[in-house]
Design an enzyme around this catalytic site. Structure first.
Site, PDB file in Angstrom:
ATOM      1  N   HIS A  86       4.088   5.142  20.288  1.00  0.00           N
ATOM      2  CA  HIS A  86       3.671   5.868  19.096  1.00  0.00           C
ATOM      3  C   HIS A  86       2.175   6.096  19.232  1.00  0.00           C
ATOM      4  CE1 HIS A  86       3.709   7.364  15.108  1.00  0.00           C
ATOM      5  NE2 HIS A  86       2.968   6.415  14.619  1.00  0.00           N
ATOM      6  N   ARG A 111      -5.616   4.748  16.820  1.00  0.00           N
ATOM      7  CA  ARG A 111      -4.695   3.656  16.480  1.00  0.00           C
ATOM      8  C   ARG A 111      -5.119   2.382  17.193  1.00  0.00           C
ATOM      9  NH1 ARG A 111      -0.867   7.821  16.891  1.00  0.00           N
ATOM     10  NH2 ARG A 111       0.170   8.187  14.924  1.00  0.00           N
ATOM     11  N   ARG A 144      -5.329   3.945   9.433  1.00  0.00           N
ATOM     12  CA  ARG A 144      -6.295   4.657  10.258  1.00  0.00           C
ATOM     13  C   ARG A 144      -7.210   5.534   9.406  1.00  0.00           C
ATOM     14  NH1 ARG A 144      -4.793   8.476  14.853  1.00  0.00           N
ATOM     15  NH2 ARG A 144      -2.973   8.817  13.551  1.00  0.00           N
ATOM     16  N   GLY A 182       0.837  -1.205   0.000  1.00  0.00           N
ATOM     17  CA  GLY A 182       0.000   0.000   0.000  1.00  0.00           C
ATOM     18  C   GLY A 182       0.868   1.249   0.000  1.00  0.00           C
ATOM     19  N   ASN A 183       0.339   2.306   0.580  1.00  0.00           N
ATOM     20  CA  ASN A 183       1.028   3.594   0.510  1.00  0.00           C
ATOM     21  C   ASN A 183       2.418   3.576   1.149  1.00  0.00           C
ATOM     22  OD1 ASN A 183      -0.902   4.949  -0.954  1.00  0.00           O
ATOM     23  ND2 ASN A 183      -2.018   5.656   0.857  1.00  0.00           N
ATOM     24  N   GLY A 243       4.222   0.918   2.257  1.00  0.00           N
ATOM     25  CA  GLY A 243       5.064  -0.170   1.751  1.00  0.00           C
ATOM     26  C   GLY A 243       5.621   0.140   0.372  1.00  0.00           C
TER      27      GLY A 243
HETATM   28  N1  LIG Z   1       4.486   3.373  12.653  1.00  0.00           N
HETATM   29  C1  LIG Z   1       4.141   4.480  12.049  1.00  0.00           C
HETATM   30  O1  LIG Z   1       4.628   5.536  12.366  1.00  0.00           O
HETATM   31  C2  LIG Z   1       3.154   4.421  10.904  1.00  0.00           C
HETATM   32  C3  LIG Z   1       3.075   5.471   9.989  1.00  0.00           C
HETATM   33  C4  LIG Z   1       2.184   5.364   8.905  1.00  0.00           C
HETATM   34  C5  LIG Z   1       1.377   4.229   8.782  1.00  0.00           C
HETATM   35  N2  LIG Z   1       1.452   3.254   9.720  1.00  0.00           N
HETATM   36  C6  LIG Z   1       0.647   2.045   9.629  1.00  0.00           C
HETATM   37  O2  LIG Z   1       1.177   1.242   8.560  1.00  0.00           O
HETATM   38  C7  LIG Z   1       0.145   0.436   8.028  1.00  0.00           C
HETATM   39  C8  LIG Z   1       0.091   0.630   6.516  1.00  0.00           C
HETATM   40  O3  LIG Z   1      -0.285   1.952   6.178  1.00  0.00           O
HETATM   41  P1  LIG Z   1      -0.580   2.349   4.656  1.00  0.00           P
HETATM   42  O4  LIG Z   1      -0.880   3.771   4.618  1.00  0.00           O
HETATM   43  O5  LIG Z   1       0.494   1.785   3.782  1.00  0.00           O
HETATM   44  O6  LIG Z   1      -1.922   1.505   4.403  1.00  0.00           O
HETATM   45  P2  LIG Z   1      -2.459   0.941   3.020  1.00  0.00           P
HETATM   46  O7  LIG Z   1      -3.874   0.559   3.261  1.00  0.00           O
HETATM   47  O8  LIG Z   1      -2.141   1.854   1.904  1.00  0.00           O
HETATM   48  O9  LIG Z   1      -1.589  -0.399   2.802  1.00  0.00           O
HETATM   49  C9  LIG Z   1      -1.745  -1.529   3.573  1.00  0.00           C
HETATM   50  C10 LIG Z   1      -1.565  -2.715   2.649  1.00  0.00           C
HETATM   51  O10 LIG Z   1      -1.563  -3.902   3.431  1.00  0.00           O
HETATM   52  C11 LIG Z   1      -2.128  -4.897   2.602  1.00  0.00           C
HETATM   53  N3  LIG Z   1      -2.527  -6.061   3.384  1.00  0.00           N
HETATM   54  C12 LIG Z   1      -3.603  -6.215   4.180  1.00  0.00           C
HETATM   55  N4  LIG Z   1      -3.626  -7.464   4.683  1.00  0.00           N
HETATM   56  C13 LIG Z   1      -2.537  -8.086   4.208  1.00  0.00           C
HETATM   57  C14 LIG Z   1      -1.990  -9.392   4.367  1.00  0.00           C
HETATM   58  N5  LIG Z   1      -2.604 -10.296   5.145  1.00  0.00           N
HETATM   59  N6  LIG Z   1      -0.846  -9.694   3.716  1.00  0.00           N
HETATM   60  C15 LIG Z   1      -0.223  -8.790   2.930  1.00  0.00           C
HETATM   61  N7  LIG Z   1      -0.681  -7.551   2.734  1.00  0.00           N
HETATM   62  C16 LIG Z   1      -1.808  -7.203   3.369  1.00  0.00           C
HETATM   63  C17 LIG Z   1      -3.303  -4.192   1.939  1.00  0.00           C
HETATM   64  O11 LIG Z   1      -3.762  -4.895   0.798  1.00  0.00           O
HETATM   65  C18 LIG Z   1      -2.699  -2.851   1.619  1.00  0.00           C
HETATM   66  O12 LIG Z   1      -2.177  -2.812   0.319  1.00  0.00           O
HETATM   67  C19 LIG Z   1      -1.135   0.860   8.771  1.00  0.00           C
HETATM   68  O13 LIG Z   1      -1.354  -0.013   9.850  1.00  0.00           O
HETATM   69  C20 LIG Z   1      -0.807   2.235   9.279  1.00  0.00           C
HETATM   70  O14 LIG Z   1      -1.589   2.607  10.389  1.00  0.00           O
HETATM   71  C21 LIG Z   1       2.329   3.340  10.762  1.00  0.00           C
END
Ligand SMILES: NC(=O)c1ccc[n+]([C@@H]2O[C@H](COP(=O)([O-])OP(=O)(O)OC[C@H]3O[C@@H](n4cnc5c(N)ncnc54)[C@H](O)[C@@H]3O)[C@@H](O)[C@H]2O)c1
Length: 308
Positions: A175, A88, A82, A11-12, A14
């Site tokens: 966090h 969170r 989120r 996703g975004n 990754g």
């Molecule tokens: N730690 C931090 O500071 C921080 C910062 C930003 C985002 N995040 C977290 O990171 C995560 C991802 O955020 P994002 O914006 O990329 O979200 P996103 O929805 O764009 O991407 C998440 C991806 O995970 C995939 N996914 C879901 N289940 C899966 C599985 N079982 N196997 C493989 N892939 C799977 C989805 O298909 C999606 O493409 C979220 O939990 C978000 O809250 C954390």
């Protein structure tokens, strides 16, 4: 390329992290997602940018884990992001399921990997990976503090009209809304911001840092921040793979440091080829200790709800 990094969740966060990793030739990347065709499509699209961007690193996309075999680092971004108004902590149960499943699979194929956890709620997801893989604490590291302090650095640079490169910021704790930004250790060219800005401006910066994630979510309406989060991930991967021994704020399972044990909390950590090689301890004031306790209590409370 010598190094291999698997990014789970295309996703975004990754996909942007994967893009930065290959463009900077830090490692070859395997991008994994459950959505059929999506990681393959994004990987091919990035490879087709290579002739113009001039990078030699390889990226492949996959829906299964065989392609991830032998990774040096596994970055977990899979899960739900989120939504506005969602805390969170609401994400806890759904993301426990997802993170638990993906880390089990990834670990089966990369027994030597260091795991960087990004999925929220961050500190609890780190605990999930630690419980499932049973890895030593050096090899399960949460990304949060670099992002939180990068946000604080930008706010400081903006307030003082100085280069971001002159800024340094220090954020401890979990966090979430209970993170503990430390203004007295946050500096511009070595000078504490408490000497450069009026107290109310410092308080404003601290507050904005604490709410940095929510501020972006409110603008975007759907999804959450990913440019700065992916930069933070890449800084961690780079410090590990290039054995930089860089001191960065990361979530690690404490071993008595700061008075906590078996709890993931954001603290300054030395990142090198063995992962989180050392926790750096600093003296905290009574107020900072109280802030850290609040943060630790919040993480503990979530971890008690975990069903792994
Ligand atoms: N730690 C931090 O500071 C921080 C910062 C930003 C985002 N995040 C977290 O990171 C995560 C991802 O955020 P994002 O914006 O990329 O979200 P996103 O929805 O764009 O991407 C998440 C991806 O995970 C995939 N996914 C879901 N289940 C899966 C599985 N079982 N196997 C493989 N892939 C799977 C989805 O298909 C999606 O493409 C979220 O939990 C978000 O809250 C954390």
């Amino acid at each position: 390329m010598q190094h291999k990094v698997t990014v789970i969740g295309g996703g975004n966060v990754g996909a942007t992290a994967a893009q930065r990793l290959v463009e900077r030739e830090i490692a070859d990347v395997c991008l994994i997602d459950v959505v059929e065709g999506m990681p393959q499509g994004k990987a091919l699209d990035m490879m087709e940018s290579a002739p113009v961007e001039k990078f030699g690193a390889m990226i492949t996309g996959s829906n299964t884990y065989e392609a991830s075999a032998g990774s040096d680092v596994v970055v977990i971004t899979a899960g739900l992001a989120r939504k506005p108004g969602m805390s969170r902590d609401d994400l806890l149960h759904k993301n426990t399921e997802i993170v638990g499943a993906v880390c089990r699979e990834a670990f089966r194929h990369s027994r030597e990997a260091i795991f960087i956890v990004v999925s929220n709620p961050l500190d609890a997801m780190c605990e999930v990976v630690k419980r499932i893989t049973k890895l030593p604490r050096e090899r399960v590291i949460g990304m949060a503090g670099i992002l939180d302090s990068a946000r604080m650095r930008w706010f400081i640079a903006e307030a003082l009209n100085v280069s971001v490169e002159n800024t340094h910021a220090f954020v401890l704790g979990g966090h979430g809304d209970t993170m503990v930004p430390l203004p007295r250790y946050s500096t511009v060219a070595g000078i504490p911001i408490t000497e450069l800005l009026p107290a109310e401006k410092v308080a404003q910066i601290v507050d904005r840092t604490r709410n940095g994630g929510a501020e972006i979510v409110n603008y975007l309406k759907t999804g959450s921040a990913y440019y700065a989060p992916s930069s933070a991930v890449v800084e961690m991967v780079d410090a590990i793979l290039r054995d930089k021994k860089k001191i960065l704020p990361c979530a690690v399972s404490l071993n008595g440091e700061y008075g906590y044990r078996d709890l993931f909390i954001g603290v300054p950590v030395k990142l090198g080829r063995r992962g989180a090689e050392e926790v750096i301890q600093i003296e905290l004031t009574a107020e900072e200790k109280a802030g850290l306790k609040k943060s630790a209590d919040a993480v503990k409370e979530l971890c008690e709800l975990l069903k792994v």
